[in-house]
Design an enzyme around this catalytic site. Structure first.
Site, PDB file in Angstrom:
ATOM      1  N   SER A 223      15.055  21.136 -16.002  1.00 46.55           N
ATOM      2  CA  SER A 223      13.826  21.884 -16.256  1.00 46.55           C
ATOM      3  C   SER A 223      14.206  23.174 -16.964  1.00 46.55           C
ATOM      4  CB  SER A 223      13.145  22.195 -14.923  1.00 46.55           C
ATOM      5  OG  SER A 223      12.305  23.323 -15.065  1.00 46.55           O
TER       6      SER A 223
ATOM      7  N   GLU B  12       9.876   8.150 -16.495  1.00 47.96           N
ATOM      8  CA  GLU B  12       8.486   8.603 -16.674  1.00 47.96           C
ATOM      9  C   GLU B  12       7.961   8.212 -18.056  1.00 47.96           C
ATOM     10  OE1 GLU B  12       7.814  12.758 -14.802  1.00 47.96           O
ATOM     11  OE2 GLU B  12       9.948  12.549 -15.173  1.00 47.96           O
TER      12      GLU B  12
ATOM     13  N   HIS C 126       0.833  -1.218   0.000  1.00 46.50           N
ATOM     14  CA  HIS C 126       0.000   0.000   0.000  1.00 46.50           C
ATOM     15  C   HIS C 126       0.865   1.265   0.000  1.00 46.50           C
ATOM     16  CE1 HIS C 126      -3.316  -2.736   1.242  1.00 46.50           C
ATOM     17  NE2 HIS C 126      -2.355  -3.284   1.976  1.00 46.50           N
TER      18      HIS C 126
ATOM     19  N   LYS D  51      16.308  21.515 -10.888  1.00 48.71           N
ATOM     20  CA  LYS D  51      15.641  20.239 -11.173  1.00 48.71           C
ATOM     21  C   LYS D  51      16.522  19.232 -11.902  1.00 48.71           C
ATOM     22  CE  LYS D  51      11.897  19.081 -10.510  1.00 48.71           C
ATOM     23  NZ  LYS D  51      10.601  19.451 -11.047  1.00 48.71           N
TER      24      LYS D  51
END
Ligand code: ARG
Length: 464
Positions: free
Chosen positions: A284, A297, A163, A290
């Protein structure tokens, strides 16, 4: 008024038509812009068919030699990138046959007893068999990268989650080996699909075979097929092998997506368990600090299109009447896109894992949470003769007290434990040692030190 067909059109479509297809129709129906990728399979298939035609006397020796020479030349031209693909010739089959016939008049005999319906089915099966073999290599390369990373950080322990809540400690290697197992099942499913693709449709003709005594078994042998299809209608319309391939690939893509998700989580500041190499991350355009896990992804995102391809293929075949229907031409882009996407994802993930470091200190901090060993305390009570449900309740109460008092579970005084259950004694405190906790897990499949080491050795043997 429609223009009357040119000599080239006549050669393509035969004598039936008084007009060439409308330009709109040509544009709408052509497939050579993507099915050119079948060229190797198409030429191999034609070489085998021609050899068999010579053996049954349809081609003379010199005609066969001319066809063979012509096909070899075309092979070399395509390989060198100089072959002129002609969209007016619709597909890969017509392009190659027309080029052959331009080289030798014997080319006009090549299509004897053959239809593009059994031809394309044959090409696809050859292509799929070959492609699945390459997938196997790419899967093994990713498995090797996972095993190598697991070996490198063999001592690292981190929280196992259910979970997405910290549950019990596991070796980092155990976590990675879970993906190695999934990938092994994927390879098995693909190999299984490859076996069903390994049947030759050629000889089924357009749908009803041929009156010419073709030797199908001979062609199967020449092309390396295990068998010939037993039903001509099924042979030209069956795309199960592509659906199965897409299904096995979709599940593989789902596994890659899950791996990618773990990598995204682990590389976040919140987890900080791994650091992906700069070469496999991106910045970024706005935020200078970043370092984003874009590769992971995209691996996660691309699973969506692979699943979409499977759904498209299932929908494509669901309403087809017997036997071949032109709808089937739509199978190729879904197939190629699936294969390209999955192969690229396997390759880039393997490379990225090779450039990934584990932050052992952050893992150690996370796994130092004594709550991860609450179940071990319950097990210890069971060993003292306490029924498990009672033991579960005792430890649950201890956890509640530790939360109320803001005292870590392992620092809770023995007097508290004793009040909860008289079986508690000083050795209960010894349970709170993560490394000892893993040593206690000795069953097959458990994340114990020896078990994980044995699994690592097993995989290193399987994947040299
Ligand atoms: N391009 C076609 C396909 O991919 C080849 C078979 C065409 N057959 C036909 N009778 N039009 O399915």
């Amino acid at each position: 008024m429609k223009p009357s067909p040119s000599a080239k059109d006549q050669a393509l479509w035969g004598g039936r038509f008084a007009a060439a297809p409308d330009q709109l129709v040509q544009d709408y129906t052509k497939s050579v812009q993507y099915d050119w990728r079948l060229w190797r399979a198409d030429i191999f298939g034609s070489l085998a068919h021609a050899r068999m035609l010579r053996e049954i006397g349809v081609l003379t020796v010199s005609e066969f030699r001319a066809i063979e020479r012509g096909l070899r030349e075309i092979f070399a031209e395509i390989e060198a990138g100089v072959f002129q693909w002609d969209a007016a010739r619709e597909d890969v089959h017509m392009n190659i046959e027309a080029a052959l016939t331009a080289k030798t008049p014997a080319g006009a005999k090549l299509h004897t007893g053959r239809s593009r319906n059994d031809q394309v089915a044959t090409d696809l099966r050859l292509w799929v068999k070959n492609s699945i073999a390459a997938d196997g290599d790419a899967i093994r390369a990713l498995q090797r990268a996972l095993v190598a990373l697991a070996r490198k950080y063999q001592q690292v322990i981190l929280p196992g989650y259910t979970h997405l809540q910290r549950a019990q400690p596991v070796y980092f290697a155990h976590h990675l080996l879970a993906y190695v197992e999934m990938l092994a099942r994927d390879a098995g499913r693909l190999a299984d699909c490859q076996r069903r693709a390994d049947v030759l449709p050629l000889g089924a003709g357009a749908l009803a075979g041929s009156t010419i005594p073709l030797r199908r078994e001979r062609v199967a042998k020449l092309l390396g097929f295990a068998a010939v299809t037993p039903n001509s209608l099924d042979a030209v319309s069956d795309r199960d092998f592509i659906v199965e391939y897409a299904a096995a690939s979709a599940l593989l893509a789902v596994h890659l997506s899950r791996l990618a998700e773990d990598l995204v989580l682990w590389s976040s500041a919140e987890f900080n368990f791994i650091r992906i190499g700069d070469a496999f991350t991106t910045g970024s355009s706005l935020m200078p600090q970043k370092k984003n896990p874009d590769v992971a992804e995209l691996a996660r995102g691309k699973a969506g299109r692979v699943i979409g391809n499977l759904v498209a293929l299932l929908t494509l075949v669901k309403g087809l009447p017997m036997s071949y229907n032109r709808d089937l031409q739509e199978d190729k882009e879904r197939l190629f896109d699936t294969v390209d996407t999955v192969r690229a994802t396997l390759t880039v993930l393997a490379a990225m894992l090779g450039d990934t470091r584990v932050n052992a200190a952050a893992c150690a901090r996370a796994v130092a949470d004594p709550l991860l060993l609450a179940t071990d305390v319950a097990d210890w009570l069971v060993n003292q003769g306490v029924p498990f449900r009672r033991a579960h309740e005792v430890v649950g109460k201890a956890v509640a007290i530790s939360e109320q008092r803001r005292v870590p579970l392992d620092k809770l005084p023995l007097t508290v434990w004793k009040k909860l259950h008289p079986a508690c004694n000083a050795s209960l405190k010894k349970i709170f040692n993560v490394s000892a906790a893993l040593d206690r897990r000795q069953m097959t499949g458990a994340p114990g030190r020896q078990q994980v080491a044995a699994q690592l050795r097993r995989w290193e043997k399987i994947l040299p």
